[in-house]
Motif scaffolding. Structure first.
Motif, PDB file in Angstrom:
ATOM      1  N   PHE A 115      44.612  61.196  35.267  1.00  0.00           N
ATOM      2  CA  PHE A 115      44.081  60.010  35.271  1.00  0.00           C
ATOM      3  C   PHE A 115      42.595  59.863  36.136  1.00  0.00           C
ATOM      4  O   PHE A 115      41.740  59.473  35.807  1.00  0.00           O
ATOM      5  N   ALA A 116      42.881  60.739  37.364  1.00  0.00           N
ATOM      6  CA  ALA A 116      41.368  60.785  38.417  1.00  0.00           C
ATOM      7  C   ALA A 116      40.516  61.241  37.089  1.00  0.00           C
ATOM      8  O   ALA A 116      39.344  60.948  37.459  1.00  0.00           O
ATOM      9  N   VAL A 117      40.768  62.372  36.375  1.00  0.00           N
ATOM     10  CA  VAL A 117      39.590  62.872  35.747  1.00  0.00           C
ATOM     11  C   VAL A 117      39.099  62.110  34.553  1.00  0.00           C
ATOM     12  O   VAL A 117      37.881  61.632  34.383  1.00  0.00           O
ATOM     13  N   MET A 118      39.975  61.214  34.041  1.00  0.00           N
ATOM     14  CA  MET A 118      39.494  60.029  33.052  1.00  0.00           C
ATOM     15  C   MET A 118      38.873  58.916  33.645  1.00  0.00           C
ATOM     16  O   MET A 118      37.849  58.592  33.137  1.00  0.00           O
ATOM     17  N   ALA A 119      39.322  58.481  34.931  1.00  0.00           N
ATOM     18  CA  ALA A 119      38.986  57.408  35.300  1.00  0.00           C
ATOM     19  C   ALA A 119      37.300  57.713  35.892  1.00  0.00           C
ATOM     20  O   ALA A 119      36.278  56.974  35.813  1.00  0.00           O
ATOM     21  N   ASN A 120      37.169  59.057  36.165  1.00  0.00           N
ATOM     22  CA  ASN A 120      35.809  59.490  36.738  1.00  0.00           C
ATOM     23  C   ASN A 120      34.817  59.544  35.479  1.00  0.00           C
ATOM     24  O   ASN A 120      33.770  58.940  35.509  1.00  0.00           O
ATOM     25  N   SER A 121      35.369  60.031  34.363  1.00  0.00           N
ATOM     26  CA  SER A 121      34.292  59.970  33.205  1.00  0.00           C
ATOM     27  C   SER A 121      34.144  58.758  32.701  1.00  0.00           C
ATOM     28  O   SER A 121      32.993  58.274  32.304  1.00  0.00           O
ATOM     29  N   GLY A 122      34.989  57.801  32.807  1.00  0.00           N
ATOM     30  CA  GLY A 122      34.907  56.552  32.383  1.00  0.00           C
ATOM     31  C   GLY A 122      34.430  55.391  33.471  1.00  0.00           C
ATOM     32  O   GLY A 122      34.018  54.226  32.860  1.00  0.00           O
ATOM     33  N   GLN A 123      34.236  56.024  34.823  1.00  0.00           N
ATOM     34  CA  GLN A 123      33.537  55.230  35.496  1.00  0.00           C
ATOM     35  C   GLN A 123      34.266  53.932  35.913  1.00  0.00           C
ATOM     36  O   GLN A 123      33.857  52.708  36.238  1.00  0.00           O
ATOM     37  N   CYS A 124      35.831  53.801  35.560  1.00  0.00           N
ATOM     38  CA  CYS A 124      36.505  52.842  35.720  1.00  0.00           C
ATOM     39  C   CYS A 124      36.463  51.900  37.101  1.00  0.00           C
ATOM     40  O   CYS A 124      36.368  50.732  37.164  1.00  0.00           O
ATOM     41  N   GLY A 125      36.228  52.994  38.209  1.00  0.00           N
ATOM     42  CA  GLY A 125      36.270  52.074  39.457  1.00  0.00           C
ATOM     43  C   GLY A 125      34.930  51.494  39.781  1.00  0.00           C
ATOM     44  O   GLY A 125      34.744  50.719  40.803  1.00  0.00           O
ATOM     45  N   ALA A 126      33.707  51.897  39.089  1.00  0.00           N
ATOM     46  CA  ALA A 126      32.648  51.173  39.241  1.00  0.00           C
ATOM     47  C   ALA A 126      32.821  49.676  39.104  1.00  0.00           C
ATOM     48  O   ALA A 126      32.132  48.748  39.782  1.00  0.00           O
ATOM     49  N   ALA A 135      37.280  42.258  41.156  1.00  0.00           N
ATOM     50  CA  ALA A 135      36.686  41.284  42.077  1.00  0.00           C
ATOM     51  C   ALA A 135      35.968  40.325  41.330  1.00  0.00           C
ATOM     52  O   ALA A 135      35.249  40.762  40.306  1.00  0.00           O
ATOM     53  N   GLY A 136      35.643  39.127  41.455  1.00  0.00           N
ATOM     54  CA  GLY A 136      35.086  37.957  40.700  1.00  0.00           C
ATOM     55  C   GLY A 136      35.530  38.002  39.231  1.00  0.00           C
ATOM     56  O   GLY A 136      36.593  37.666  39.017  1.00  0.00           O
ATOM     57  N   THR A 137      34.538  38.572  38.415  1.00  0.00           N
ATOM     58  CA  THR A 137      34.771  38.313  36.902  1.00  0.00           C
ATOM     59  C   THR A 137      35.452  39.856  36.470  1.00  0.00           C
ATOM     60  O   THR A 137      35.693  40.086  35.436  1.00  0.00           O
ATOM     61  N   GLN A 138      35.702  40.869  37.322  1.00  0.00           N
ATOM     62  CA  GLN A 138      36.280  41.998  37.048  1.00  0.00           C
ATOM     63  C   GLN A 138      37.748  42.195  37.270  1.00  0.00           C
ATOM     64  O   GLN A 138      38.158  41.729  38.388  1.00  0.00           O
ATOM     65  N   PRO A 139      38.551  42.271  36.132  1.00  0.00           N
ATOM     66  CA  PRO A 139      39.954  42.167  36.637  1.00  0.00           C
ATOM     67  C   PRO A 139      40.629  43.131  37.372  1.00  0.00           C
ATOM     68  O   PRO A 139      40.364  44.175  37.305  1.00  0.00           O
TER      69      PRO A 139
END
Ligand code: HEC
Ligand code: HEC
Length: 189
Positions: A115-126, A135-139
């Motif tokens: 997951f950490a690798v995928m989240a990094n490539s997909g920039q999910c945390g950004a 936050a706000g409009t980001q679920p």
């Protein structure tokens, strides 16, 4: 202090708040509890948690469902009767509730590492922010039901959920197994 509060109440009344003793939003929110749960725990795992979800996001989803940009047979008749002010009030009402803990299992280390690798490539945390609380409009994704996360990500991927092109194109770059793994990790956060 007492005087200040009195003045504020007077200002609110004179600003045109309807002189009502019942809270109309409580009444509207009672309908939601039939599916989203009396205590914030949804009655069915394919139904998302909305207690403690971010206010801007709840509003956008209700608006998109009313416009027909996001389609769901269970939500369609509900949003049909809601006006913009109702949606904003419902969003504030549910966002202020505590997020319930479903106690879903933490992901195994192998899942978490991939997951950490995928989240990094997909920039999910950004966008979904630290701890995946949004936050706000980001679920918020952390601790959402596994079944719902899986369903909605596959819906984005297939185009069945068509209200965010970015999420659709991004999830097309992952396999169904990858998406299952993401759902397991996010549900267990
Ligand atoms: C008959 C059951 C039912 C009722 C009643 C209901 N919902 Fe829903 N709701 C659902 C289902 C099912 C979904 C998931 C739709 C999907 O899979 O795309 C959903 C999705 C949502 C979402 C999107 C959440 C997300 O994470 O994207 C919001 C916001 C929402 N509902 C708010 C409400 C509100 C506010 C009410 C009351 C005014 C309400 N719902 C009443 C079944 C219901
Ligand atoms: C550029 C910002 C951005 C990035 C990067 C991003 N997302 Fe999203 N995501 C969003 C927004 C905005 C929404 C809400 C879309 C809408 O209005 O319905 C969303 C919705 C979602 C949802 C649905 C939540 C719900 O309650 O229905 C899931 C699950 C999700 N994203 C997972 C991910 C994952 C996993 C990644 C990384 C692989 C990712 N996102 C990367 C912005 C982003």
């Amino acid at each position: 202090m007492g005087r200040g509060k009195g003045t504020l109440a007077l200002l609110l009344v004179s600003a045109g708040a309807a002189p009502s003793f019942a809270d109309p939003i409580e009444d509207k929110a009672a309908i939601c509890s039939a599916c989203h749960g009396e205590n914030g725990i949804p009655n069915d795992k394919a139904i998302p948690i909305i207690w403690g979800q971010n206010e801007g996001y709840i509003y956008i989803e209700l608006r998109d469902m009313k416009k027909g940009a996001r389609k769901n047979d269970q939500m369609a008749p509900i949003v049909e009767n809601l006006e913009r002010d109702d949606m904003m009030a419902l969003a504030a009402y549910f966002a202020a509730k505590p997020w319930p803990n479903l106690d879903q299992p933490r992901a195994a280390p192998a899942d978490a590492n991939h997951f950490a690798v995928m989240a990094n490539s997909g920039q999910c945390g950004a966008c979904h922010q630290s701890g995946f609380k949004g936050a706000g409009t980001q679920p918020r994704l952390a601790g959402q039901t596994y079944e719902y996360l899986l369903k909605t990500m596959l819906d984005f991927r297939s185009g069945a959920r068509a209200n965010n092109d970015w999420m659709t194109s991004l999830l097309k770059t992952f396999s169904e197994d990858d998406i299952k793994q993401m759902a397991r990790v996010l549900a267990g956060l």
